[in-house]
Motif scaffolding. Structure first.
Motif, mmCIF file in Angstrom:
data_model
loop_
_atom_site.group_PDB
_atom_site.id
_atom_site.type_symbol
_atom_site.label_atom_id
_atom_site.label_comp_id
_atom_site.label_asym_id
_atom_site.label_seq_id
_atom_site.Cartn_x
_atom_site.Cartn_y
_atom_site.Cartn_z
ATOM 1 N N ILE A 87 -44.215 -34.135 -17.751
ATOM 2 C CA ILE A 87 -44.676 -34.259 -16.371
ATOM 3 C C ILE A 87 -43.652 -34.966 -15.484
ATOM 4 N N GLY A 88 -42.627 -35.553 -16.083
ATOM 5 C CA GLY A 88 -41.622 -36.249 -15.302
ATOM 6 C C GLY A 88 -40.274 -36.238 -15.988
ATOM 7 N N PHE A 89 -39.232 -36.408 -15.182
ATOM 8 C CA PHE A 89 -37.871 -36.456 -15.695
ATOM 9 C C PHE A 89 -37.115 -37.562 -14.973
ATOM 10 N N ASN B 25 -46.306 -32.154 -10.154
ATOM 11 C CA ASN B 25 -47.649 -32.454 -9.648
ATOM 12 C C ASN B 25 -48.704 -31.631 -10.388
ATOM 13 N N TYR B 26 -48.971 -32.025 -11.621
ATOM 14 C CA TYR B 26 -49.945 -31.330 -12.464
ATOM 15 C C TYR B 26 -51.356 -31.851 -12.192
ATOM 16 N N THR B 27 -51.783 -31.680 -10.933
ATOM 17 C CA THR B 27 -53.131 -32.053 -10.503
ATOM 18 C C THR B 27 -53.758 -30.840 -9.824
ATOM 19 N N GLY C 7 -51.344 -27.458 -10.162
ATOM 20 C CA GLY C 7 -50.989 -27.311 -11.569
ATOM 21 C C GLY C 7 -51.903 -28.058 -12.512
ATOM 22 N N PHE C 8 -53.196 -28.116 -12.201
ATOM 23 C CA PHE C 8 -54.144 -28.875 -13.014
ATOM 24 C C PHE C 8 -54.118 -28.414 -14.461
ATOM 25 N N ARG C 9 -54.005 -29.375 -15.370
ATOM 26 C CA ARG C 9 -54.034 -29.084 -16.815
ATOM 27 C C ARG C 9 -55.240 -29.740 -17.482
ATOM 28 N N TRP D 154 -42.871 -32.755 -7.204
ATOM 29 C CA TRP D 154 -42.653 -31.329 -7.011
ATOM 30 C C TRP D 154 -43.833 -30.499 -7.498
ATOM 31 N N HIS D 155 -43.997 -29.338 -6.868
ATOM 32 C CA HIS D 155 -44.971 -28.367 -7.339
ATOM 33 C C HIS D 155 -44.613 -28.025 -8.786
#
Length: 104
Positions: free
Chosen positions: A39-41, A52-54, A59-61, A82-83
């Protein structure tokens, strides 16, 4: 040694390894993971980029991953959230550590 989520995120920002108590949020110092999802780098010069995995980010997971992103979101610059499709497409650049900076 396990730690609280905010400490894992701070360790990621500092380029250090860390894991939370449930092993659901962890970092190798470069990548930030929610479970097995990157989710991050963090670049070698300390720039932290977050996917932005929301649900709001497109990008909700899972609820847990959404919470991890929310916590990390408060720790990084808003222009580096980011998207998920952009984040995923950038993984090759991340691997080469070739992200552009504002200076160049």
């Amino acid at each position: 040694m396990s730690m609280a989520n905010h400490k894992v995120i701070n360790a990621w920002k500092d380029g250090k390894k860390a894991v939370n108590g449930r092993k659901s949020l962890w970092t190798d110092g470069k990548w930030l993971y929610s479970y097995r999802l990157a989710i991050g780098f963090r670049t070698s010069n300390g720039i932290c980029v977050l996917g932005n995995y929301t649900s709001a980010g497109g990008g909700f997971r899972s609820q847990t991953t959404s919470c991890h992103v929310g916590r990390a979101r408060r720790a990084v610059s808003t222009d580096l959230i980011w998207h998920p499709s952009v984040f995923e497409a950038s993984k090759e650049a991340f691997a080469c550590d070739t992200l552009p900076t504002k200076e160049g």
